[in-house]
Scaffold this motif. Structure first.
Motif, PDB file in Angstrom:
ATOM      1  N   ASN A 244     -58.325  11.026  22.889  1.00 31.17           N
ATOM      2  CA  ASN A 244     -58.071  11.065  24.310  1.00 31.17           C
ATOM      3  C   ASN A 244     -57.055  12.385  24.423  1.00 31.17           C
ATOM      4  OD1 ASN A 244     -57.754  10.334  26.920  1.00 31.17           O
ATOM      5  ND2 ASN A 244     -55.909   9.144  26.613  1.00 31.17           N
ATOM      6  N   ASN A 245     -56.298  12.678  23.413  1.00 28.81           N
ATOM      7  CA  ASN A 245     -55.451  13.832  23.370  1.00 28.81           C
ATOM      8  C   ASN A 245     -56.308  15.039  23.590  1.00 28.81           C
ATOM      9  OD1 ASN A 245     -53.173  15.425  23.320  1.00 28.81           O
ATOM     10  ND2 ASN A 245     -53.149  15.584  21.050  1.00 28.81           N
ATOM     11  N   LYS A 246     -57.266  15.218  22.793  1.00 26.41           N
ATOM     12  CA  LYS A 246     -58.265  16.467  22.828  1.00 26.41           C
ATOM     13  C   LYS A 246     -58.983  16.397  24.116  1.00 26.41           C
ATOM     14  CE  LYS A 246     -59.088  16.604  17.732  1.00 26.41           C
ATOM     15  NZ  LYS A 246     -60.089  16.302  16.816  1.00 26.41           N
ATOM     16  N   THR A 247     -59.313  15.331  24.829  1.00 28.55           N
ATOM     17  CA  THR A 247     -59.916  15.160  25.947  1.00 28.55           C
ATOM     18  C   THR A 247     -59.073  15.988  27.100  1.00 28.55           C
ATOM     19  OG1 THR A 247     -61.577  13.637  25.294  1.00 28.55           O
ATOM     20  CG2 THR A 247     -61.160  13.770  27.724  1.00 28.55           C
ATOM     21  N   MET A 248     -57.673  15.379  27.038  1.00 25.75           N
ATOM     22  CA  MET A 248     -56.704  15.796  28.212  1.00 25.75           C
ATOM     23  C   MET A 248     -56.634  17.279  27.705  1.00 25.75           C
ATOM     24  SD  MET A 248     -56.348  13.062  29.981  1.00 25.75           S
ATOM     25  CE  MET A 248     -55.154  14.043  30.830  1.00 25.75           C
ATOM     26  N   LYS A 249     -56.492  17.661  26.643  1.00 18.97           N
ATOM     27  CA  LYS A 249     -56.248  19.097  26.166  1.00 18.97           C
ATOM     28  C   LYS A 249     -57.113  20.110  26.778  1.00 18.97           C
ATOM     29  CE  LYS A 249     -52.971  20.082  22.368  1.00 18.97           C
ATOM     30  NZ  LYS A 249     -52.093  20.889  23.116  1.00 18.97           N
ATOM     31  N   SER A 250     -58.522  19.539  26.640  1.00 20.81           N
ATOM     32  CA  SER A 250     -59.828  20.285  27.172  1.00 20.81           C
ATOM     33  C   SER A 250     -59.669  20.325  28.741  1.00 20.81           C
ATOM     34  CB  SER A 250     -61.002  19.592  26.677  1.00 20.81           C
ATOM     35  OG  SER A 250     -61.124  19.537  25.333  1.00 20.81           O
ATOM     36  N   VAL A 251     -59.364  19.444  29.512  1.00 19.10           N
ATOM     37  CA  VAL A 251     -59.165  19.570  30.771  1.00 19.10           C
ATOM     38  C   VAL A 251     -58.060  20.329  31.351  1.00 19.10           C
ATOM     39  CG1 VAL A 251     -58.683  18.068  32.934  1.00 19.10           C
ATOM     40  CG2 VAL A 251     -60.101  17.148  31.038  1.00 19.10           C
ATOM     41  N   ALA A 252     -56.833  20.324  30.363  1.00 16.92           N
ATOM     42  CA  ALA A 252     -55.853  21.262  30.901  1.00 16.92           C
ATOM     43  C   ALA A 252     -56.147  22.595  30.756  1.00 16.92           C
ATOM     44  CB  ALA A 252     -54.588  20.810  29.983  1.00 16.92           C
ATOM     45  N   ILE A 253     -56.869  22.899  29.316  1.00 19.08           N
ATOM     46  CA  ILE A 253     -57.477  24.289  29.240  1.00 19.08           C
ATOM     47  C   ILE A 253     -58.308  25.116  30.284  1.00 19.08           C
ATOM     48  CG2 ILE A 253     -58.774  25.656  27.539  1.00 19.08           C
ATOM     49  CD1 ILE A 253     -57.453  24.031  25.413  1.00 19.08           C
ATOM     50  N   ALA A 254     -59.196  23.970  30.671  1.00 22.13           N
ATOM     51  CA  ALA A 254     -60.073  24.417  31.776  1.00 22.13           C
ATOM     52  C   ALA A 254     -59.468  24.519  33.004  1.00 22.13           C
ATOM     53  CB  ALA A 254     -61.318  23.219  31.919  1.00 22.13           C
ATOM     54  N   LYS A 255     -58.403  23.922  33.524  1.00 19.01           N
ATOM     55  CA  LYS A 255     -57.604  24.285  34.419  1.00 19.01           C
ATOM     56  C   LYS A 255     -57.035  25.397  34.340  1.00 19.01           C
ATOM     57  CE  LYS A 255     -57.020  19.531  36.175  1.00 19.01           C
ATOM     58  NZ  LYS A 255     -56.256  18.428  36.279  1.00 19.01           N
ATOM     59  N   GLU A 256     -56.444  25.719  33.241  1.00 19.27           N
ATOM     60  CA  GLU A 256     -55.725  26.920  33.234  1.00 19.27           C
ATOM     61  C   GLU A 256     -56.459  28.210  33.171  1.00 19.27           C
ATOM     62  OE1 GLU A 256     -52.546  29.525  32.453  1.00 19.27           O
ATOM     63  OE2 GLU A 256     -52.332  27.308  32.880  1.00 19.27           O
ATOM     64  N   ILE A 257     -57.667  28.033  32.440  1.00 19.75           N
ATOM     65  CA  ILE A 257     -58.719  29.169  32.710  1.00 19.75           C
ATOM     66  C   ILE A 257     -59.163  29.484  34.202  1.00 19.75           C
ATOM     67  CG2 ILE A 257     -61.206  29.958  31.956  1.00 19.75           C
ATOM     68  CD1 ILE A 257     -60.802  28.529  29.401  1.00 19.75           C
ATOM     69  N   ILE A 258     -59.345  28.400  34.698  1.00 25.10           N
ATOM     70  CA  ILE A 258     -59.806  28.629  36.164  1.00 25.10           C
ATOM     71  C   ILE A 258     -58.441  29.134  36.755  1.00 25.10           C
ATOM     72  CG2 ILE A 258     -60.441  27.501  38.251  1.00 25.10           C
ATOM     73  CD1 ILE A 258     -61.963  25.426  36.587  1.00 25.10           C
ATOM     74  N   LYS A 259     -57.272  28.554  36.874  1.00 28.63           N
ATOM     75  CA  LYS A 259     -56.281  29.168  37.424  1.00 28.63           C
ATOM     76  C   LYS A 259     -55.953  30.645  37.202  1.00 28.63           C
ATOM     77  CE  LYS A 259     -51.137  28.349  37.566  1.00 28.63           C
ATOM     78  NZ  LYS A 259     -50.096  27.586  36.854  1.00 28.63           N
ATOM     79  N   THR A 260     -56.194  31.175  36.042  1.00 25.86           N
ATOM     80  CA  THR A 260     -55.823  32.598  35.717  1.00 25.86           C
ATOM     81  C   THR A 260     -56.801  33.562  35.857  1.00 25.86           C
ATOM     82  OG1 THR A 260     -56.168  32.089  33.053  1.00 25.86           O
ATOM     83  CG2 THR A 260     -53.897  31.881  33.965  1.00 25.86           C
ATOM     84  N   GLU A 261     -58.079  32.813  35.448  1.00 22.99           N
ATOM     85  CA  GLU A 261     -59.090  33.757  35.354  1.00 22.99           C
ATOM     86  C   GLU A 261     -60.323  33.594  36.346  1.00 22.99           C
ATOM     87  OE1 GLU A 261     -60.850  34.365  31.490  1.00 22.99           O
ATOM     88  OE2 GLU A 261     -58.771  33.479  30.592  1.00 22.99           O
ATOM     89  N   GLY A 262     -60.102  32.346  37.010  1.00 25.25           N
ATOM     90  CA  GLY A 262     -61.071  32.005  38.086  1.00 25.25           C
ATOM     91  C   GLY A 262     -62.207  31.293  37.248  1.00 25.25           C
ATOM     92  N   ILE A 263     -63.214  30.733  38.104  1.00 20.91           N
ATOM     93  CA  ILE A 263     -64.507  30.224  37.630  1.00 20.91           C
ATOM     94  C   ILE A 263     -65.178  30.898  36.630  1.00 20.91           C
ATOM     95  CG2 ILE A 263     -66.786  29.280  37.938  1.00 20.91           C
ATOM     96  CD1 ILE A 263     -64.726  27.190  38.691  1.00 20.91           C
ATOM     97  N   LYS A 264     -65.322  32.521  36.869  1.00 24.70           N
ATOM     98  CA  LYS A 264     -65.884  33.468  35.958  1.00 24.70           C
ATOM     99  C   LYS A 264     -65.079  33.604  34.528  1.00 24.70           C
ATOM    100  CE  LYS A 264     -66.812  38.311  35.895  1.00 24.70           C
ATOM    101  NZ  LYS A 264     -66.685  39.572  36.698  1.00 24.70           N
ATOM    102  N   GLY A 265     -64.176  33.054  34.215  1.00 27.54           N
ATOM    103  CA  GLY A 265     -63.455  32.937  32.953  1.00 27.54           C
ATOM    104  C   GLY A 265     -63.985  31.765  32.206  1.00 27.54           C
ATOM    105  N   LEU A 266     -64.614  30.605  32.823  1.00 27.10           N
ATOM    106  CA  LEU A 266     -65.373  29.807  32.083  1.00 27.10           C
ATOM    107  C   LEU A 266     -66.750  30.282  31.390  1.00 27.10           C
ATOM    108  CD1 LEU A 266     -64.881  26.592  34.057  1.00 27.10           C
ATOM    109  CD2 LEU A 266     -63.805  27.198  31.845  1.00 27.10           C
TER     110      LEU A 266
END
Length: 99
Positions: free
Chosen positions: A42-64
């Motif tokens: 569960n911790n890894k899943t939550m971290k993955s979601v947080a990382i995805a949100k951070e990427i989108i916040k800083t780099e936009g969808i293009k960052g993914l």
């Protein structure tokens, strides 16, 4: 026909899975920088979601989708060769087994 089908299918699969691979790579980089106390799923899943949100916040969808071009340059020809070789061998051995 098989060569093109392999290249197209490899391109589609790589494009769809790239965001998960980017998140995984960022998570691995983060884990390499510090020791994680709680290694629960569960911790890894939550971290993955947080990382995805951070990427989108800083780099936009293009960052993914960062690194898509080099990935496609590698994967599309590899899938094309694999699928066309498989289909060729399948046909060859099917004909050979009949005789």
């Amino acid at each position: 026909q098989n060569f093109v089908a392999g290249a197209v299918s490899g391109t589609i699969a790589s494009t769809i899975t790239l965001p998960m691979d980017v998140i995984k790579t960022r998570l691995q980089m983060e884990l390499g920088e510090k020791i994680v106390q709680d290694r629960g799923a569960n911790n890894k899943t939550m971290k993955s979601v947080a990382i995805a949100k951070e990427i989108i916040k800083t780099e936009g969808i293009k960052g993914l989708f960062s690194g898509l071009t080099p990935r496609l340059v590698k994967v599309a020809p590899a899938c094309a060769i694999m699928i066309s070789s498989y289909e060729y061998c399948k046909r060859y051995f099917a004909i050979r087994n009949r005789t």
